[in-house]
Design a protein around this motif. Structure first.
Motif, mmCIF file in Angstrom:
data_model
loop_
_atom_site.group_PDB
_atom_site.id
_atom_site.type_symbol
_atom_site.label_atom_id
_atom_site.label_comp_id
_atom_site.label_asym_id
_atom_site.label_seq_id
_atom_site.Cartn_x
_atom_site.Cartn_y
_atom_site.Cartn_z
ATOM 1 N N MET A 1 -71.858 30.163 -3.891
ATOM 2 C CA MET A 1 -72.603 31.154 -3.151
ATOM 3 C C MET A 1 -71.718 32.359 -2.891
ATOM 4 O O MET A 1 -70.533 32.242 -2.641
ATOM 5 N N PHE A 2 -72.284 33.524 -2.956
ATOM 6 C CA PHE A 2 -71.566 34.779 -2.763
ATOM 7 C C PHE A 2 -71.303 35.007 -1.283
ATOM 8 O O PHE A 2 -72.207 34.907 -0.463
ATOM 9 N N VAL B 1 -65.838 37.543 2.428
ATOM 10 C CA VAL B 1 -64.649 37.236 1.624
ATOM 11 C C VAL B 1 -64.336 38.398 0.691
ATOM 12 O O VAL B 1 -63.180 38.806 0.547
ATOM 13 N N LEU B 2 -65.357 38.961 0.083
ATOM 14 C CA LEU B 2 -65.158 40.111 -0.797
ATOM 15 C C LEU B 2 -64.577 41.291 -0.028
ATOM 16 O O LEU B 2 -63.624 41.922 -0.478
ATOM 17 N N THR C 1 -57.244 43.587 1.731
ATOM 18 C CA THR C 1 -55.891 43.033 1.733
ATOM 19 C C THR C 1 -55.388 42.579 0.371
ATOM 20 O O THR C 1 -54.204 42.312 0.212
ATOM 21 N N GLY C 2 -56.280 42.484 -0.610
ATOM 22 C CA GLY C 2 -55.894 41.982 -1.918
ATOM 23 C C GLY C 2 -55.105 42.998 -2.721
ATOM 24 O O GLY C 2 -54.871 44.127 -2.283
ATOM 25 N N PRO C 3 -54.687 42.600 -3.911
ATOM 26 C CA PRO C 3 -53.914 43.512 -4.763
ATOM 27 C C PRO C 3 -54.755 44.711 -5.184
ATOM 28 O O PRO C 3 -55.977 44.633 -5.259
ATOM 29 N N ASP C 4 -54.077 45.798 -5.446
ATOM 30 C CA ASP C 4 -54.745 47.026 -5.873
ATOM 31 C C ASP C 4 -55.395 46.805 -7.238
ATOM 32 O O ASP C 4 -54.713 46.480 -8.205
ATOM 33 N N GLN C 5 -56.697 46.943 -7.317
ATOM 34 C CA GLN C 5 -57.420 46.701 -8.561
ATOM 35 C C GLN C 5 -57.568 47.963 -9.405
ATOM 36 O O GLN C 5 -57.971 47.891 -10.562
#
Length: 57
Positions: free
Chosen positions: A1-2, A6-7, A13-17
């Motif tokens: 499930m989406f 979290v997204l 905070t996640g790595p630079d995309q």
């Protein structure tokens, strides 16, 4: 499930995309598109892909 939360947290905070995108500074690292290859082989590859999809569905 989406999970939207979290997204959103990953985007904060996640790595630079951006380095992986086909625009901006990521474009320099992107794989170039070979138009001649796709003109020469695109139809055959599309047929093979569609046959594969049909088998896996």
């Amino acid at each position: 499930m989406f999970d939207l939360q979290v997204l959103i947290e990953h985007l904060k905070t996640g790595p630079d995309q951006a380095q992986y995108l086909m625009v901006g500074r990521g474009r320099a690292k992107a794989m170039p598109i070979n138009n001649k290859f796709w003109v020469d082989h695109g139809e055959q590859l599309e047929q093979r892909f569609n046959a594969w999809v049909a088998k896996t569905s």
